[in-house]
Design a protein around this motif. Structure first.
Motif, PDB file in Angstrom:
ATOM      1  N   CYS A 121      -5.846  -2.582   0.362  1.00 45.23           N
ATOM      2  CA  CYS A 121      -5.187  -2.439   1.659  1.00 45.23           C
ATOM      3  C   CYS A 121      -6.244  -2.618   2.746  1.00 45.23           C
ATOM      4  CB  CYS A 121      -4.539  -1.062   1.789  1.00 45.23           C
ATOM      5  SG  CYS A 121      -3.939  -0.743   3.463  1.00 45.23           S
ATOM      6  N   CYS A 159       0.838  -1.198   0.000  1.00 42.63           N
ATOM      7  CA  CYS A 159       0.000   0.000   0.000  1.00 42.63           C
ATOM      8  C   CYS A 159       0.871   1.245   0.000  1.00 42.63           C
ATOM      9  CB  CYS A 159      -0.906  -0.016   1.225  1.00 42.63           C
ATOM     10  SG  CYS A 159      -1.853   1.502   1.426  1.00 42.63           S
ATOM     11  N   CYS A 194      -6.288   0.872   5.232  1.00 38.07           N
ATOM     12  CA  CYS A 194      -6.812   2.196   4.875  1.00 38.07           C
ATOM     13  C   CYS A 194      -7.855   2.105   3.768  1.00 38.07           C
ATOM     14  CB  CYS A 194      -5.692   3.131   4.454  1.00 38.07           C
ATOM     15  SG  CYS A 194      -5.003   2.758   2.836  1.00 38.07           S
ATOM     16  N   ASN A 210       0.091   4.025   1.237  1.00 40.73           N
ATOM     17  CA  ASN A 210      -0.152   4.802   2.466  1.00 40.73           C
ATOM     18  C   ASN A 210       0.278   4.081   3.729  1.00 40.73           C
ATOM     19  OD1 ASN A 210      -1.623   6.500   0.675  1.00 40.73           O
ATOM     20  ND2 ASN A 210      -3.401   5.176   0.968  1.00 40.73           N
ATOM     21  N   CYS A 211       0.342   2.738   3.650  1.00 45.76           N
ATOM     22  CA  CYS A 211       0.603   1.957   4.855  1.00 45.76           C
ATOM     23  C   CYS A 211       1.727   0.971   4.569  1.00 45.76           C
ATOM     24  CB  CYS A 211      -0.635   1.164   5.273  1.00 45.76           C
ATOM     25  SG  CYS A 211      -2.144   2.138   5.311  1.00 45.76           S
ATOM     26  N   TYR A 259      -7.315   1.511   0.630  1.00 44.69           N
ATOM     27  CA  TYR A 259      -6.761   1.792  -0.693  1.00 44.69           C
ATOM     28  C   TYR A 259      -6.989   0.586  -1.596  1.00 44.69           C
ATOM     29  CZ  TYR A 259      -3.154   2.171  -4.324  1.00 44.69           C
ATOM     30  OH  TYR A 259      -2.494   2.182  -5.510  1.00 44.69           O
TER      31      TYR A 259
HETATM   32 ZN    ZN Z   1      -3.191   1.346   3.284  1.00 40.79          ZN
END
Ligand code: ZN
Ligand code: ADP
Length: 850
Positions: free
Chosen positions: A572, A554, A575, A556-557, A577
């Motif tokens: 994900c 991901c 989050c 973001n993570c 995603y």
């Molecule tokens: Zn994420």
């Protein structure tokens, strides 16, 4: 002297300390004058309307004001009807705010639902004047308003419409002078809850219902109960979103609406004899109902714990007291809710509090409970704040469940608050579980809780045999097995040129071992049901390049993306995603492999194995669809499904006699969690899942697949041996000062680098300095251990980096002092430039360690 209220209340007795229950920013509590007319009814816990600046807000009266009165004193405007918060609940909030290191307001907000806090309609009512000379003469507009107001009052909106916009300000002045009150009037008055009863003349399944399948389903459910009625709440619970269907059934003359006081219409609870063990457990609970004690009702799955605590509830009701039953997740408790309705419908009814309630409904239910009209409450964790006025019993079912922990602010554990609430209310608390949390078990061993044991199933059926299947041998097999699902891992892709793109080979290893496959097939052929459990959603757990090792993760993570075939997406789980999966490795262009499996793939494997079987899957992906959860569980219970695949959603409380085989697809999924409770969770999961088997006449069988067949927790679980598991695990915890022997808190910092690392370092250094400098004086004293700062197991989440610090102490008082110190260090100085870039989260008694 302009202010009449001020005049009337020269002494502090007529002033109250009121906590503002608004958004953040408001001061935590303020002093208000109590008007003469309200003096008798304003007590601690009263919800009141108060002026705050130009606004009117809701507050809760904490108690009499202190000696220091502010120069300008404004009056309480009115009481909010039916909204008395029991004093013990107020004390609980105060206690919790200190314990969990959050402002009192956070908990007051948890107590008062938003709809009670905000006014629906403002009604202006005149107060009969006493002709006192201190009242300043009204302005012309004020005079017109007073002249216009009938005794019963008038809506504020109407006044403004008639007299212009200045009217609102004039009403506020009048209210401040105590000449009118502005009240919140609930727009809809409470409708009596009704029950539905099928008409006797109707055939079981009327032909014209044939096409309206859901309607027929609901009707069949109601008709099956005839001559008794079914409560709307139970129907709503059982068939979510069915309000319109119910109306149709009544319109068509298939069912009648019945008042609940028509008690004869309500099916009486089946009276069954308690087993000797149940009687022995019940006796001490009901022996001194009106006094505080906590019981750990530790009974194997199917031992009849529910019957014990419902009997205790009846005893509490008979004594005129209220009952609070907490469950981990309300959507999974039809059986309990139905049973509770049957028992308590005739004596005031049952309120079911769950997150699916609309605001208006929640507000109405809340007022019904606060007013004492509905004395029995069932709900998930937030129901621990239900405003039952005379609490006589608190039950926490499946008390070990992690769902009792709220993972957002205020971060509390409802099980622990339930015990504290029982203590403050002076009543019995029953914690029930087949696999108690080690915290609770240790409390029972040390005598703080009283241990009540039910060692055998109520129907004397044996617990199922558990067999561990070693997956290690299979790991070396490099080739996909010939029995792998025939459906290839094809993901419908967007572009025409790309259509039919596939992610590498079928994932490995295949989720069903030959032993499990054979067992599923045998069970199916015998006409019995199989439950397959895996605590991982999706199709494949991650996507990896076999050539360079690259894993799709991901943006973001710091976690890998899970393949969801039904959605044709890589997702994900933290989050949300999601994107279309790529078929080739972005760094070396090799075809990517989907690896490891989730529930979606288990379902596919079962369908491939038994093409004719009726298979369903329950997890958060599938249960989102409206009504799917209710329908699936219904079908499962009715024996209309052969195999049910799911996450821990299916591990709880479904008592289905036809289930004879349970498969745990991969015990390692929970065993390898970076968490000191990993072994405990795994034991609980296996014991709970196993408890679903063999509830009927036929014995059950449980197969547990794992790469760690010698793990002591798995071995203990396979022997249903909680005691020896606990013995071993408690010894390990004691050595490391982990709960229940030490107190643990987690300080999590989230934000951007480099400020994050700087702040975490400063926080740790500050605390360490305090530890060496002040020991054994404030703020330390007592054992403390600081671990970290270190990256959190999930280093990056939703685009924010995360660093954590663990604090261990021996007792809570020491912990409180350390956390207060941490908070002081972590709070940025107002002038500091980095303000806002780093968020500090204090989690007391953390459950999730990610
Ligand atoms: Zn994420
Ligand atoms: P637990 O909550 O301990 O897992 P339950 O309360 O679900 O167990 O009870 C298991 C089963 O035993 C249920 O089907 C229940 O109806 C039945 N049962 C409970 N008590 C008795 C009893 N005294 N006699 C006969 N059956 C009982």
């Amino acid at each position: 002297m302009k202010n009449v209220a001020r005049d009337a209340v020269a002494s502090a007795q007529h002033c109250a300390q009121v906590a503002v229950v608004g958004r953040g920013g408001a001061p935590s509590s303020l002093t208000y004058a109590v008007p003469e007319a309200l003096a008798a009814r304003v007590v601690p816990g009263s919800a009141v309307t108060i002026p705050l600046g130009p606004r009117r807000v809701i507050g809760i009266v904490l108690g009499p004001a202190g000696d220091e009165l502010p120069a300008k004193l404004r009056p309480i405007l009115d009481l909010v009807p039916d909204s008395q918060v029991p004093e013990e609940l107020l004390r609980l909030a105060t206690w919790a705010a200190r314990y969990y290191q959050v402002p009192l307001q956070s908990f007051l907000r948890a107590i008062l639902p938003p709809s009670v806090r905000s006014s629906h309609r403002r009604q202006v009512r005149p107060i009969a004047g006493d002709g006192g000379t201190t009242i300043p003469p009204p302005t012309a507009l004020e005079a017109r308003i007073l002249a216009r107001l009938p005794e019963s009052g008038l809506g504020l909106e109407q006044l403004v419409a008639e007299l212009g916009r200045g009217a609102a300000a004039a009403v506020r002045r009048l209210a401040a002078d105590g000449r009118v009150v502005v009240e919140d009037v609930a727009v809809a008055r409470r409708a009596e809850p009704t029950w539905l009863r099928a008409r006797p003349a109707c055939p079981e399944t009327p032909g014209d219902l044939g096409r309206a399948r859901r309607q027929a389903e609901v009707y069949a459910f109601v008709a099956a109960r005839r001559p008794h009625a079914v409560s709307r709440a139970e129907l709503e619970e059982r068939f979510p979103g069915s309000a319109r269907l119910l109306a149709r059934l009544v319109e068509r003359g298939l069912c009648d609406e019945i008042r609940p006081d028509d008690a004869a219409a309500v099916e009486p609870a089946g009276e069954r004899e308690l087993t000797a063990a149940q009687s022995a457990a019940l006796a001490p609970i009901v022996a001194a109902l009106g006094s505080f004690a906590t019981f750990l009702l530790f009974g194997v799955t199917g031992s009849g714990k529910t019957e014990v605590y419902l009997r205790a509830a009846s005893a509490a009701r008979a004594a005129g007291a209220g009952v609070l039953v907490l469950v981990p997740e309300i959507a999974l408790t039809h059986q309990l809710v139905g049973e509770t309705y049957r028992r308590f419908a005739a004596t005031g009814g049952v309120a079911v509090l769950h997150s699916g309630l609309g605001e208006a409904e929640r507000s109405r239910t809340w007022r019904d409970v606060a007013s004492g009209r509905t004395p029995v409450v069932i709900g998930a964790r937030s129901a621990v704040f239900a405003p039952l006025p005379r609490l006589g019993l608190v039950v926490v079912d499946e008390e070990h469940d992690a769902a009792y922990k709220q993972e957002e602010s205020p971060r509390y554990n409802a099980r622990d608050l339930a015990v504290m609430r029982g203590k403050l209310a002076g009543c019995r608390v029953v914690l029930a579980s087949a696999t108690p949390a080690l915290e609770s078990y240790q409390a029972a061993r040390s005598g703080r809780y009283r241990l009540l044991e039910l060692a055998e199933r109520a129907n004397a059926a044996p617990l199922p045999a558990v067999q561990i299947i070693d997956l290690r041998a299979r790991r070396v097999d490099p080739e996909p097995r010939p029995r792998a699902p025939t459906t290839p891992l094809v993901l419908p892709a967007g572009g025409a040129s790309d259509s039919g793109a596939r992610i590498g080979r079928a994932p490995d290893p295949f989720p069903l071992s030959p032993t499990l496959e054979a067992a599923i097939a045998d069970t199916y052929r015998a006409g019995e049901q199989t439950l397959l459990f895996l605590n991982r959603r999706g199709y494949a757990r991650f996507i990896q390049c076999a050539a360079c090792g690259h894993v799709e993760s991901c943006p973001n993570c710091s976690v890998s993306l899970t393949v969801h075939r039904a959605r044709a997406a890589a997702v994900c789980h933290h989050c949300g995603y999601a994107r279309r999966p790529t078929s080739r490795c972005p760094s070396c262009d090799t075809v990517l492999d989907a690896r490891s499996f989730g529930t979606e793939q288990v379902e596919a494997a079962v369908r491939a194995l038994l093409p004719a079987a009726r298979v369903a899957r329950l997890d958060r992906d599938s249960s989102g669809r409206a009504g799917f959860l209710g329908r699936t569980i219904h079908a499962w219970r009715a024996g209309e499904l052969d195999v049910l695949v799911g996450t821990q959603m299916i591990a709880k409380g479904h008592d289905v006699p036809g289930v004879t085989l349970i498969g745990v697809i991969l015990a390692d999924a929970s065993l390898n969690f970076p968490d000191f409770r990993a072994a405990e969770r795994t034991f609980q999961l296996i014991a709970q899942v196993a408890g679903r088997a063999g509830r009927g006449a036929k014995p059950g069988r449980v197969l547990v697949q794992t790469y760690q067949p010698e793990h002591p927790s798995l071995l203990a679980a396979s022997r249903h041996d909680f005691a020896s598991f606990a013995e071993r695990e408690l010894a390990a915890r004691a050595e490391l000062h982990y709960p229940p022997f030490g107190r643990l808190s987690r300080i999590l910092l989230e934000g951007e680098e480099p400020w994050l690392s700087e702040r975490a370092g400063a926080l740790a250094a500050g605390l360490r300095r305090a530890a060496t400098a002040s020991a054994p004086r404030e703020p330390a004293g007592g054992f403390v251990q600081l671990l970290g700062p270190a990256p959190a197991p999930i280093e990056k989440l939703r685009g924010r980096h995360r660093i954590q610090l663990l604090v261990k102490t021996d007792d809570h008082r020491t912990m409180s002092r350390w956390l207060a110190a941490a908070r002081a260090i972590a709070t940025p100085r107002p002038a500091s430039r980095e303000r806002g870039t780093v968020r500090t989260i204090i989690d007391v008694d953390p459950v999730s360690m990610l």
